[in-house]
Design a protein around this motif. Structure first.
Motif, PDB file in Angstrom:
ATOM      1  N   GLN A 104       0.811  -1.012   0.009  1.00 27.30           N
ATOM      2  CA  GLN A 104       0.306  -0.288   0.251  1.00 27.30           C
ATOM      3  C   GLN A 104       1.018   1.233   0.129  1.00 27.30           C
ATOM      4  O   GLN A 104       0.277   1.915  -0.686  1.00 27.30           O
ATOM      5  N   GLU A 105       2.409   1.157   0.424  1.00 24.50           N
ATOM      6  CA  GLU A 105       2.453   2.203   0.692  1.00 24.50           C
ATOM      7  C   GLU A 105       3.488   2.837  -0.946  1.00 24.50           C
ATOM      8  O   GLU A 105       3.090   3.739  -0.861  1.00 24.50           O
ATOM      9  N   HIS A 106       3.862   1.355  -1.591  1.00 26.25           N
ATOM     10  CA  HIS A 106       4.303   1.852  -3.039  1.00 26.25           C
ATOM     11  C   HIS A 106       2.966   2.202  -3.779  1.00 26.25           C
ATOM     12  O   HIS A 106       3.477   2.851  -4.469  1.00 26.25           O
ATOM     13  N   LEU A 107       1.650   2.553  -3.647  1.00 26.52           N
ATOM     14  CA  LEU A 107       1.286   1.942  -4.778  1.00 26.52           C
ATOM     15  C   LEU A 107       0.476   3.769  -3.866  1.00 26.52           C
ATOM     16  O   LEU A 107       0.164   4.235  -4.735  1.00 26.52           O
ATOM     17  N   ASN A 108       0.435   4.440  -2.881  1.00 25.84           N
ATOM     18  CA  ASN A 108       0.250   5.795  -2.308  1.00 25.84           C
ATOM     19  C   ASN A 108       1.645   6.463  -3.602  1.00 25.84           C
ATOM     20  O   ASN A 108       1.694   7.298  -3.584  1.00 25.84           O
ATOM     21  N   LYS A 109       2.271   5.714  -3.343  1.00 25.10           N
ATOM     22  CA  LYS A 109       3.451   6.606  -3.446  1.00 25.10           C
ATOM     23  C   LYS A 109       3.650   6.601  -4.985  1.00 25.10           C
ATOM     24  O   LYS A 109       3.851   7.553  -5.744  1.00 25.10           O
ATOM     25  N   PHE A 110       3.497   5.796  -6.087  1.00 23.01           N
ATOM     26  CA  PHE A 110       3.283   5.603  -7.230  1.00 23.01           C
ATOM     27  C   PHE A 110       2.309   6.669  -7.896  1.00 23.01           C
ATOM     28  O   PHE A 110       1.911   7.462  -8.671  1.00 23.01           O
ATOM     29  N   ALA A 111       1.002   6.230  -7.159  1.00 20.18           N
ATOM     30  CA  ALA A 111      -0.523   7.025  -7.228  1.00 20.18           C
ATOM     31  C   ALA A 111       0.384   8.690  -7.323  1.00 20.18           C
ATOM     32  O   ALA A 111      -0.437   9.090  -8.157  1.00 20.18           O
ATOM     33  N   GLY A 112       0.680   9.202  -6.258  1.00 23.74           N
ATOM     34  CA  GLY A 112       1.517  10.543  -6.533  1.00 23.74           C
ATOM     35  C   GLY A 112       2.259  11.061  -7.151  1.00 23.74           C
ATOM     36  O   GLY A 112       2.692  12.387  -7.803  1.00 23.74           O
ATOM     37  N   GLU A 113       2.290  10.443  -7.694  1.00 19.83           N
ATOM     38  CA  GLU A 113       3.479  10.566  -8.560  1.00 19.83           C
ATOM     39  C   GLU A 113       2.937  10.640 -10.276  1.00 19.83           C
ATOM     40  O   GLU A 113       3.484  10.900 -12.148  1.00 19.83           O
ATOM     41  N   GLY A 114       1.799  10.658  -9.693  1.00 22.32           N
ATOM     42  CA  GLY A 114       0.809  10.153 -11.329  1.00 22.32           C
ATOM     43  C   GLY A 114       0.650   9.357 -11.670  1.00 22.32           C
ATOM     44  O   GLY A 114       1.162   8.577 -13.320  1.00 22.32           O
ATOM     45  N   LEU A 115       1.156   7.659 -11.212  1.00 23.88           N
ATOM     46  CA  LEU A 115       1.392   6.399 -12.878  1.00 23.88           C
ATOM     47  C   LEU A 115       0.160   5.947 -12.237  1.00 23.88           C
ATOM     48  O   LEU A 115      -0.431   5.804 -11.150  1.00 23.88           O
ATOM     49  N   ARG A 116      -0.443   4.871 -13.324  1.00 26.38           N
ATOM     50  CA  ARG A 116      -1.602   4.147 -13.286  1.00 26.38           C
ATOM     51  C   ARG A 116      -0.843   2.710 -12.325  1.00 26.38           C
ATOM     52  O   ARG A 116      -0.130   1.868 -12.851  1.00 26.38           O
ATOM     53  N   THR A 117      -2.203   2.661 -12.018  1.00 27.58           N
ATOM     54  CA  THR A 117      -1.549   1.576 -11.210  1.00 27.58           C
ATOM     55  C   THR A 117      -2.432  -0.169 -11.017  1.00 27.58           C
ATOM     56  O   THR A 117      -3.288   0.013 -11.418  1.00 27.58           O
TER      57      THR A 117
END
Length: 759
Positions: A104-117
């Motif tokens: 979940q931490e990685h998901l939040n990081k990726f989403a904060g960078e504008g990546l589609r997860t």
């Protein structure tokens, strides 16, 4: 499907995301080699592996996931990929807490960078359980009624107790010019909503990338309630907050009156941001400034008045102040379900119409269409939907205008749309240039159309008072038949095709030119009444002045001029001249086709009249010829045209001086710049003076000394050449010393002179 091109594997997939995932796996040594109806072949670190494909659980926008069931070495496994929240809800409870939290931490990081997860999970299946499930799956697939519902239930049954494998993140870059396009559309008064299936953090990041969300905004709010009561409470808090803002920070005189609805803090972390650097307000009022946007017909009243009267908006600069701050709202898909409930629709609309930007995330295609339908139904607004994927088709079909972007997402959106463009940035040219020109041309076309037909038709009404209402027409039947077909159709057609008030570059540079279309300023009931009254006044003058001139009139040779056919020919001729003059005054952009159609229609009147009456033998033979040979006709025509044109020209001139539109000011500025003399290049002497005035004193003294030495050397060389020509037989006994080397100042002087001349 894999494909070999130039010795390299290339994949063809339904979406670019799937192609990116398979290509990334190939780069790490996991190569997808072959796919058949019953097997999948991959290469793992150089070793070939073959999996038996047992079943595919298809993806749809409601499930937000897809799965495959594979068998290898007698072991059956289910692999699932989908949205992170959907996968997390179906994970097996137990010893995955640490993995879930880290992921979940990685998901939040990726989403904060504008990546589609995407999240990936799997589960083992027993042979006996799978056989039973497969039997029921086949029965559901062959069902004649409620097949989709039965399949969804079967899929839901097996996609449980999953084990989390990991997540993927894909960068989906914005196309070129997206922020500038959205900014220009917002300046043009177009409300921009984003309806996306991405998760909340990704949507917010994209909002900042597109400049839908900015740091200058008062606050960005989030509506993320799960239940109906939570969403209702959040919307109520938003509305109460905006009322507080309107109370303590009322709008200035240039803004509209405070609205009832508003936007404020939301529960569950609703208050996201506040603009920095704002002064504190007493009485605990929020430190924000608000710009209210409304959707009613008077939404752009202030801006429309600017367009008409030329108020605060100058032609030399944009005005960004009206759109620089305000509120934004981000709504989750599960909250949007409750917002679209009939009991919450009005409250939801009261909140969102106060916001400059609205972002709806985690929404399904059906929700996108429902949002569009809600705006169409409740706000009476003209909607435009633009998308590039299959999940945008329902939204594109629901909107008044559908625009599809052709790209890597397929052609479904293009096939379902009204217009197709290659990139999102072309939307501003489609709307601000071609859309605005189309509206401008159509309005001019309609105003002139009603004017010319009322001017033509009402003449019969005035003539009825003098013919005892006997239904006799003042014009020839031939003229009545071809009036709209030949004499007046082509000029207004050329106007509707080629007319433009400003150039396309100016329309893109000044998006405020688009604003009058929101309130139908160029054609509405008032403009229709004006065109009608103008046509009636023209018909009255057209009939009464020739009637008063030719009633009981005599020619200088004693011939009687007061006959019906002569009067009809005179009125018809002056009517055609008036229509030609009027369309010439209405034409702003002249082309070769405009000249041909306008002046050609005037010439065609005389050609067709003489051909019909003399060649075919019409009843009005000789009437126009007699009229044109009399000075009475020319005096009547000039007097009538003066009476008709002077009020029109005077009114337009007065309006352009006292209340110029933005387009008129831009055209005036363009004419002024074209008429302004070009800057004159300074003479060499003036350039040297400018260089000397800009050079420091020490450098000037060195330059002056160098110049004197150079002039002395040049004079000496000139005298030597003269002496050699005069004394050809005698060798020169003296030799001039070489010229001293040029100083740095001297070598730089020509460059400075050239630079001064260029400037």
């Amino acid at each position: 499907m894999p494909d070999q091109k130039n010795g390299r594997l290339e994949y063809q997939a339904q979406s670019p995301d799937e192609s990116a995932l398979v290509s990334a796996a190939r780069n790490f040594g996991f190569v997808f080699r072959e796919r058949s109806p019953n097997s999948i072949t991959i290469e793992v670190m150089g070793k070939t592996e073959v999996y038996e494909l047992l079943c595919i659980l298809d993806f749809n926008n409601v499930r937000k996931r897809m799965s495959v069931i594979l068998r290898k070495d007698g072991e059956i496994r289910l692999y699932t990929k989908g949205a992170d929240n959907v996968i997390y809800d179906r994970l097996k409870s137990g010893n995955q807490t640490e993995v879930k939290s880290k992921t979940q931490e990685h998901l939040n990081k990726f989403a904060g960078e504008g990546l589609r997860t995407l999240a990936l999970a799997w589960r083992p299946l027993e042979e006996r359980y799978f056989s039973e499930w497969k039997r029921r799956h086949q029965a559901a697939a062959l069902a004649l009624h409620d097949r989709d519902e039965q399949l969804d239930a079967i899929y839901e049954e097996i996609e449980t107790d999953l084990l989390l494998m990991g997540v993927t993140a894909i960068e989906d870059k914005l196309q070129d010019g997206v922020p500038e396009t959205i900014a220009n559309l917002s300046m043009a008064g177009i409300k921009v909503w984003v309806l996306t299936g991405d998760k909340q953090e990704t949507a917010i990041n994209i909002g900042y990338s597109c400049q839908l969300l900015t740091d200058d905004m008062a606050e960005v709010f989030v509506i993320d309630g799960v239940s109906y009561d939570d969403v209702d409470r959040q919307l109520a808090k938003c509305r109460d907050s905006i009322r507080v803002v309107n109370t303590f920070l009322p709008h200035g005189p240039a803004e509209a009156r405070p609205s009832e609805g508003g936007l404020g803090g939301a529960a569950n972390g609703g208050v996201s941001r506040a603009s920095p650097g704002r002064a504190n307000v007493k009485l605990n009022a929020p430190a924000v400034s608000v710009v209210t946007f409304r959707w009613e017909h008077n939404t752009h009243t202030a801006h429309s008045n600017e367009y008409v009267s030329g108020g605060a908006y100058g032609a030399d600069a944009h005005d960004h102040a009206d759109d620089s701050n305000g509120f934004a709202i981000v709504i989750n898909g599960h909250s949007l379900v409750h917002c679209l409930h009939p009991k919450l629709e009005e409250k939801f609309l009261d909140v969102v119409i106060q916001c400059r930007s609205v972002i709806c995330c985690r929404v399904t295609p059906l929700q996108k269409a429902m949002v569009v339908e809600l705006i169409k139904k409740s706000r009476k607004a003209v909607t435009l939907a633009i998308g590039d994927g299959a999940n945008d088709v329902s939204m594109i079909k629901a909107a008044h205008i559908g625009v599809g972007i052709s790209g890597q997402e397929g052609m479904q959106a293009v096939l379902a749309s009204d217009y197709s463009i290659a990139q999102f940035r072309f939307l501003q040219r489609l709307l601000l240039v071609h859309g605005r020109w189309s509206y401008y041309r159509m309005c001019k076309f309609l105003r002139y159309f009603f004017y010319k037909n009322f001017a033509f038709t009402v003449c019969h009404f005035w003539f009825a008072f003098f013919c005892g209402f006997s239904a006799q027409t003042v014009f020839d039947e031939m003229f009545i038949s071809v009036y709209n077909l030949f004499y007046t159709s082509l000029p207004v057609l050329a106007l509707g095709v080629f007319e433009q008030d400003v150039a396309d570059a100016t329309s893109l540079q000044f998006p405020k030119l688009y604003a009058p279309g929101h309130t139908s300023q160029l054609f509405n009931k008032t403009e229709f009444i004006k065109s009608t009254l103008h046509g009636c006044f023209t018909s009255l003058v057209l009939f009464l002045i020739p009637y008063g001139t030719y009633k009981d009139g005599l020619a200088p040779d004693g011939k009687i001029l007061s006959d019906h056919m002569l009067l009809g020919s005179v009125v018809a001729t002056i009517l055609i001249i008036d229509n030609t003059t009027q369309i010439a005054l209405d034409t702003t952009y002249w082309t070769v086709f405009n000249h041909i159609t306008i002046w050609g229609s005037l010439v065609s009147y005389f050609v067709l009249d003489y051909f019909y009456n003399y060649a075919i033998g019409g009843p009005y033979v000789g009437s126009l010829t007699v009229a044109l040979t009399q000075a009475t006709f020319w005096f009547t025509a000039v007097l009538t045209m003066i009476i008709l044109m002077v009020p029109v020209v005077s009114w337009r001139l007065a309006c352009s001086v006292t209340r110029p539109t933005l387009a008129e000011r831009l055209r005036a500025r363009q004419r002024w710049r074209a008429a302004a003399p070009a800057p004159r290049t300074p003479s060499p002497a003036a350039a040297r003076r400018s260089v000397r005035s800009a050079t420091p004193s020490r450098t000037r003294r060195a330059s002056a000394a160098s110049s004197r030495r150079a002039r002395s050397c040049a004079a000496s060389r000139t005298r030597t050449r003269r002496c050699r020509r005069w004394r050809r037989c005698r060798a020169s006994s003296t030799r001039r010393p070489p010229s001293p080397p040029a100083s740095p100042a001297e070598t730089r002087a020509p460059t400075q002179n050239l630079a001064t001349v260029d400037l």
